[in-house]
Design a protein around this motif. Sequence first.
Motif, PDB file in Angstrom:
ATOM      1  N   ALA A 181     152.688 -11.529  -7.997  1.00 23.33           N
ATOM      2  CA  ALA A 181     153.917 -12.174  -7.510  1.00 23.33           C
ATOM      3  C   ALA A 181     154.596 -12.902  -8.667  1.00 23.33           C
ATOM      4  N   GLU A 182     155.793 -13.415  -8.419  1.00 22.34           N
ATOM      5  CA  GLU A 182     156.509 -14.185  -9.441  1.00 22.34           C
ATOM      6  C   GLU A 182     155.784 -15.485  -9.773  1.00 22.34           C
ATOM      7  N   SER A 183     155.165 -16.079  -8.744  1.00 27.13           N
ATOM      8  CA  SER A 183     154.459 -17.345  -8.939  1.00 27.13           C
ATOM      9  C   SER A 183     153.396 -17.475  -7.853  1.00 27.13           C
ATOM     10  N   ALA A 184     152.538 -18.486  -8.000  1.00 26.67           N
ATOM     11  CA  ALA A 184     151.474 -18.702  -7.026  1.00 26.67           C
ATOM     12  C   ALA A 184     152.022 -18.991  -5.642  1.00 26.67           C
ATOM     13  N   GLY A 185     153.173 -19.635  -5.553  1.00 20.50           N
ATOM     14  CA  GLY A 185     153.722 -20.006  -4.260  1.00 20.50           C
ATOM     15  C   GLY A 185     154.689 -18.996  -3.658  1.00 20.50           C
ATOM     16  N   ALA A 186     154.987 -17.922  -4.375  1.00 19.09           N
ATOM     17  CA  ALA A 186     156.020 -16.982  -3.929  1.00 19.09           C
ATOM     18  C   ALA A 186     155.676 -16.317  -2.593  1.00 19.09           C
ATOM     19  N   LEU A 209     156.270 -15.735   3.284  1.00 24.81           N
ATOM     20  CA  LEU A 209     155.655 -15.530   4.597  1.00 24.81           C
ATOM     21  C   LEU A 209     156.039 -16.635   5.571  1.00 24.81           C
ATOM     22  N   GLU A 210     156.305 -17.812   5.040  1.00 26.36           N
ATOM     23  CA  GLU A 210     156.784 -18.904   5.891  1.00 26.36           C
ATOM     24  C   GLU A 210     158.176 -18.561   6.431  1.00 26.36           C
ATOM     25  N   GLU A 211     158.988 -17.956   5.584  1.00 25.44           N
ATOM     26  CA  GLU A 211     160.341 -17.561   5.981  1.00 25.44           C
ATOM     27  C   GLU A 211     160.343 -16.304   6.857  1.00 25.44           C
ATOM     28  N   ASN A 212     159.367 -15.409   6.647  1.00 23.16           N
ATOM     29  CA  ASN A 212     159.289 -14.147   7.393  1.00 23.16           C
ATOM     30  C   ASN A 212     157.828 -13.856   7.744  1.00 23.16           C
ATOM     31  N   PRO A 213     157.285 -14.503   8.801  1.00 21.32           N
ATOM     32  CA  PRO A 213     155.872 -14.373   9.143  1.00 21.32           C
ATOM     33  C   PRO A 213     155.430 -12.941   9.469  1.00 21.32           C
ATOM     34  N   SER A 214     156.329 -12.115   9.966  1.00 23.22           N
ATOM     35  CA  SER A 214     155.934 -10.753  10.345  1.00 23.22           C
ATOM     36  C   SER A 214     155.654  -9.870   9.136  1.00 23.22           C
ATOM     37  N   LEU A 215     156.063 -10.299   7.959  1.00 21.28           N
ATOM     38  CA  LEU A 215     155.864  -9.505   6.757  1.00 21.28           C
ATOM     39  C   LEU A 215     154.379  -9.272   6.470  1.00 21.28           C
ATOM     40  N   ASN A 242     156.101   1.940  -1.177  1.00 21.94           N
ATOM     41  CA  ASN A 242     156.330   1.856   0.267  1.00 21.94           C
ATOM     42  C   ASN A 242     155.703   0.626   0.903  1.00 21.94           C
ATOM     43  N   SER A 243     155.036  -0.181   0.099  1.00 24.44           N
ATOM     44  CA  SER A 243     154.419  -1.409   0.589  1.00 24.44           C
ATOM     45  C   SER A 243     155.501  -2.389   1.044  1.00 24.44           C
ATOM     46  N   PRO A 244     155.341  -2.966   2.237  1.00 25.97           N
ATOM     47  CA  PRO A 244     156.324  -3.974   2.681  1.00 25.97           C
ATOM     48  C   PRO A 244     156.481  -5.134   1.685  1.00 25.97           C
ATOM     49  N   TYR A 245     155.398  -5.546   1.045  1.00 29.48           N
ATOM     50  CA  TYR A 245     155.505  -6.624   0.056  1.00 29.48           C
ATOM     51  C   TYR A 245     156.348  -6.168  -1.138  1.00 29.48           C
ATOM     52  N   TRP A 246     156.164  -4.913  -1.560  1.00 27.61           N
ATOM     53  CA  TRP A 246     156.925  -4.393  -2.702  1.00 27.61           C
ATOM     54  C   TRP A 246     158.408  -4.287  -2.348  1.00 27.61           C
ATOM     55  N   THR A 247     158.703  -3.687  -1.194  1.00 25.04           N
ATOM     56  CA  THR A 247     160.104  -3.483  -0.819  1.00 25.04           C
ATOM     57  C   THR A 247     160.822  -4.812  -0.569  1.00 25.04           C
ATOM     58  N   ALA A 248     160.068  -5.852  -0.160  1.00 19.95           N
ATOM     59  CA  ALA A 248     160.663  -7.173   0.050  1.00 19.95           C
ATOM     60  C   ALA A 248     160.780  -7.961  -1.253  1.00 19.95           C
TER      61      ALA A 248
END
Length: 134
Positions: A17-22, A27-33, A82-88
Amino acid sequence: EEELLPTQKLFAVIEMAESAGAIPQALEENPSLKEEQDAYLKDLMDKGLIMSSGGFESQEALTGVWVVKADSLESALKIRDNSPYWTAGLIPNTIVRQWNAVGDLVSDKLIKELDEAYQELNVLKETRARESAK
């Protein structure tokens, strides 16, 4: 005689990720991710395309790793893409590298034992079916 499948290679998909908190922040903003990502990885495991996956214990930008079975780097990259984390955009620094594993993730002995157990189960099912047909 059975036709042999082409040999697949193993690839390590190393999530960064960009940072430890990213990721926690996203996920706080988009829990379904997280559910989408977990479902994606489970589907790949069910298809036999991922041997293993998981996060690292420490909360750093280096978040996790997947061990992917693919016939080429391009195929492994498509799985990552195709990973949701990658596409987001959560794991933009993720890298994919061919992994030359030492030893088997599943031993030949275990495969043989599972095959024998499966054959025994089929014999038992056939025996029960014949008995219930009487």
